[in-house]
Design an enzyme around this catalytic site. Structure first.
Site, PDB file in Angstrom:
ATOM      1  CB  CYS A 402      -1.813 -23.102 -43.675  1.00 43.96           C
ATOM      2  SG  CYS A 402      -2.746 -21.573 -43.818  1.00 43.96           S
ATOM      3  CG  HIS A 528      -3.995 -24.916 -39.532  1.00 37.54           C
ATOM      4  ND1 HIS A 528      -2.628 -24.807 -39.414  1.00 37.54           N
ATOM      5  CD2 HIS A 528      -4.419 -23.742 -40.067  1.00 37.54           C
ATOM      6  CE1 HIS A 528      -2.241 -23.624 -39.856  1.00 37.54           C
ATOM      7  NE2 HIS A 528      -3.308 -22.956 -40.268  1.00 37.54           N
ATOM      8  CD  GLU A 530      -2.076 -28.500 -38.182  1.00 34.78           C
ATOM      9  OE1 GLU A 530      -2.337 -29.265 -39.135  1.00 34.78           O
ATOM     10  OE2 GLU A 530      -1.751 -27.315 -38.329  1.00 34.78           O
TER      11      GLU A 530
HETATM   12  N1  GLN Z   1       0.637 -16.648 -44.226  1.00 31.93           N
HETATM   13  C1  GLN Z   1      -0.332 -17.439 -44.870  1.00 31.93           C
HETATM   14  C2  GLN Z   1      -1.689 -16.763 -44.960  1.00 31.93           C
HETATM   15  O1  GLN Z   1      -1.959 -15.865 -44.234  1.00 31.93           O
HETATM   16  C3  GLN Z   1      -0.458 -18.816 -44.240  1.00 31.93           C
HETATM   17  C4  GLN Z   1      -0.984 -18.816 -42.851  1.00 31.93           C
HETATM   18  C5  GLN Z   1      -0.788 -20.121 -42.136  1.00 31.93           C
HETATM   19  O2  GLN Z   1       0.093 -20.894 -42.467  1.00 31.93           O
HETATM   20  N2  GLN Z   1      -1.609 -20.372 -41.143  1.00 31.93           N
HETATM   21  O3  GLN Z   1      -2.512 -17.145 -45.737  1.00 31.93           O
END
Ligand code: GLN
Length: 562
Positions: A402, A528, A530
């Site tokens: 992310c 994600h 994970e």
């Molecule tokens: N801050 C970033 C976004 O909002 C990444 C978010 C995250 O790592 N879950 O896109």
């Protein structure tokens, strides 16, 4: 599977003495004991805080925010709604132990309960009456618990973990609701498990049971008598200490269960099984006693104990001082490691202190892979970008999750494309090369709670990519939590230097993954992975990272040798 609501048994888990003593793992392990016996389970977690969900919480407060596959439209009253997909991190533990996906409505918070009651009052639900904690708030709590019994299939056993510590003011209405509920359905359908801490005082060489006695007394004063007391302690409790707890807490000695330090958390159900907890619970609830089928789980646990190699994965980011901040990532790394026979050592790098390339080159000199963490905001970002740059240049296996993928792209833009000042607009609104920008749908949202792009979405993988080889599938489903995304018009230019988009969303508009073609393993994903990893089914991306790290370690080793 139970067919009738009035047959479902309830197990309540409360905590005493201290928070953070592993009540979540204990609850998940108890659920596993029922599963070993072929009984179906569902787990509810009550969080007494006033937030609607933990989505806006800093991980330092309660650890990582877990994201479910499903998004729940919570309607406290008919014409008012919140989307919930962000829930307490204990659900990660529940999913990993039970292998079942949680629904967001299984996480009940005081915020949700009070919102329902207060907005209900405005609608006229309680016309003429004074709205009170008892009975209105407690009724709403009971309703939410029962909703979880009747939803979809009816489970044989509903487990309810009550967050916080007995005695906390915020948790009082929940404990009162439990008392009422037990009175309504009868004592024989319920088991009350109290988890406490029994400290060992090395100066006197003794386990101290007094705090446990006090917390049980506190519970009793609320009209709740535990049936089982589970004692977290450094070691297994000696008989004398168990006897004392049994006597003072008014429980049979066999119901005082030790929960000692263990090297692999997945061992806990087996440790409970050895102390007959499974049979005790089943007998107490008047369920049919069955032989536990635990062989599969035993072999999973063995895979964690049989690790002959080791790889070191660096995790540069902020919040590195609290390992729970990235709980699911740590577990996903361990799952992948266990399958490869590799213990995964994590090297935390606090990127607020270590930020330039020189520092990161030094820090990453002795690691076998880099996992760039998810996150938000400005703090620690330059160090994370430097880490991605060092991984590009030194061909270190790299997985960006992310924010990690977004910052990896920024690193590539600056270093390889030579786009000076490239950035995400989350940090620099005026960047000349805003390679990461807010999604259009997000630009109209002002509220911060539950408004990100959340939950499970389809991911379409580009054929012929490294990602495609890892998954061996063209369409997968992954869990998301973001407001920003990679901007196609920049990414397409990066293709000249071999950074390509390797997955898109179902509309083909949002880039879901990127990779560097001429790098052994440099992958960034907008989602994600994970959250989907299980101890017996590691996620292909984490597995890919660990395998690449192992290869890199071998290459690195052969370079070091004379
Ligand atoms: N801050 C970033 C976004 O909002 C990444 C978010 C995250 O790592 N879950 O896109």
């Amino acid at each position: 599977m139970s067919s009738r609501v009035d047959e479902t048994k309830l197990v309540f888990v409360t905590g005493g003495v201290l928070s953070g003593i592993g009540k979540g793992v204990t609850t998940a392990s108890i659920a596993k004991l029922f599963q070993f016996r072929g009984y179906s389970v569902r787990i509810v977690k009550i969080d007494p805080y006033l937030n609607i969900d933990p989505g806006t919480l800093n991980p330092i407060e309660h650890g990582e925010v877990f994201v479910t596959d499903q998004t729940w439209t919570f309607r406290p009253v008919d014409d008012f709604q919140f989307n919930i997909s962000e829930i307490d991190l204990d659900f990660g533990t529940y999913e990993r132990f039970t292998g079942m996906n949680a629904h967001p409505s299984q996480n009940i918070t005081s915020g949700q309960i009070y919102t329902s009651v207060i907005l209900g009052e405005r609608k006229g639900d309680f016309l003429g009456r004074t709205v009170q904690i008892i009975p209105h708030v407690t009724d709403q709590i009971k309703k939410r618990i029962w909703d979880n019994v009747t939803k979809d299939s009816i489970p044989d056993v509903l487990l309810v973990e009550i967050g916080g510590t007995v005695g906390d003011m915020e948790a009082m209405p929940f404990l009162e609701a439990v008392r009422q509920l037990i009175r309504e359905i009868g004592r024989d359908r319920v088991v009350l498990v109290h988890v406490t801490l029994v400290p060992f005082l090395s100066s006197v060489g003794e386990f101290k049971t007094k705090p446990t006695q006090h917390s049980v007394r506190e519970l009793q004063s609320l009209g709740l008598q535990p049936d089982v007391v589970i004692c977290r302690a450094e070691k297994e409790l000696p008989e004398a200490a168990e006897g004392k707890i049994a006597l003072f807490c008014n429980v049979p000695e066999e119901c005082v269960i030790s929960n000692p330090d263990i090297s692999v958390i997945y061992q806990l159900p087996l440790s409970f099984e050895k102390q007959d907890l499974g049979d005790i619970l089943v007998r107490h609830l008047g369920m049919e006693e069955r032989e536990p089928q635990k062989e599969e789980w035993e072999s999973i646990v063995e895979s964690f104990q049989r690790m002959s190699e080791e790889v070191t994965i660096a995790m540069p980011g902020k919040y590195t001082m609290l390992t729970d901040s990235y709980k699911s990532i740590n577990e996903a790394l361990a799952h992948a490691g266990a399958v490869c026979g590799c213990r995964v050592e994590i090297k935390w790098i606090e990127t607020e202190d270590r930020c330039d390339e020189e520092c990161l080159t030094e820090d990453l000199g002795n690691v076998d892979g880099v996992l760039l963490t998810p996150g938000f905001g400005e703090r620690g970002v330059e160090g994370m970008i430097s880490a991605a740059t060092v991984a590009i240049e030194n061909k270190i296996p790299f997985l960006g999750i992310c924010y990690g993928a977004q910052l990896g792209t920024v690193a590539f833009a600056r270093k390889v494309m030579e786009w000076k000042g490239a950035h995400t607009t989350e940090v620099d609104q005026d960047s000349l090369y805003p390679v990461v920008d807010m999604m259009d749908e997000q630009k109209v949202t002002e509220d911060k709670g539950g408004t990100m792009r959340l939950g499970g979405h389809e991911v379409r993988i580009v054929e012929g990519t490294h990602l495609n080889r890892l998954y061996n599938e063209a369409v997968v489903r992954e869990r998301f939590r973001h407001r920003y995304h990679l901007i196609e018009r920049y990414i397409s230019k990066m293709g000249r230097q071999s950074l390509v988009a390797s997955a898109y969303d179902a509309t083909g508009k949002i880039i879901n993954a990127i990779e560097i073609e001429n790098h052994p393993f440099w992958i960034g994903v907008q989602y994600h992975p994970e959250f989907k990893s299980r101890p017996d089914r590691p996620h292909p991306l984490y597995l890919g990272l660990i395998k690449a790290a192992r290869d890199y370690k071998t290459r690195r080793g052969s370079q070091i040798e004379p």
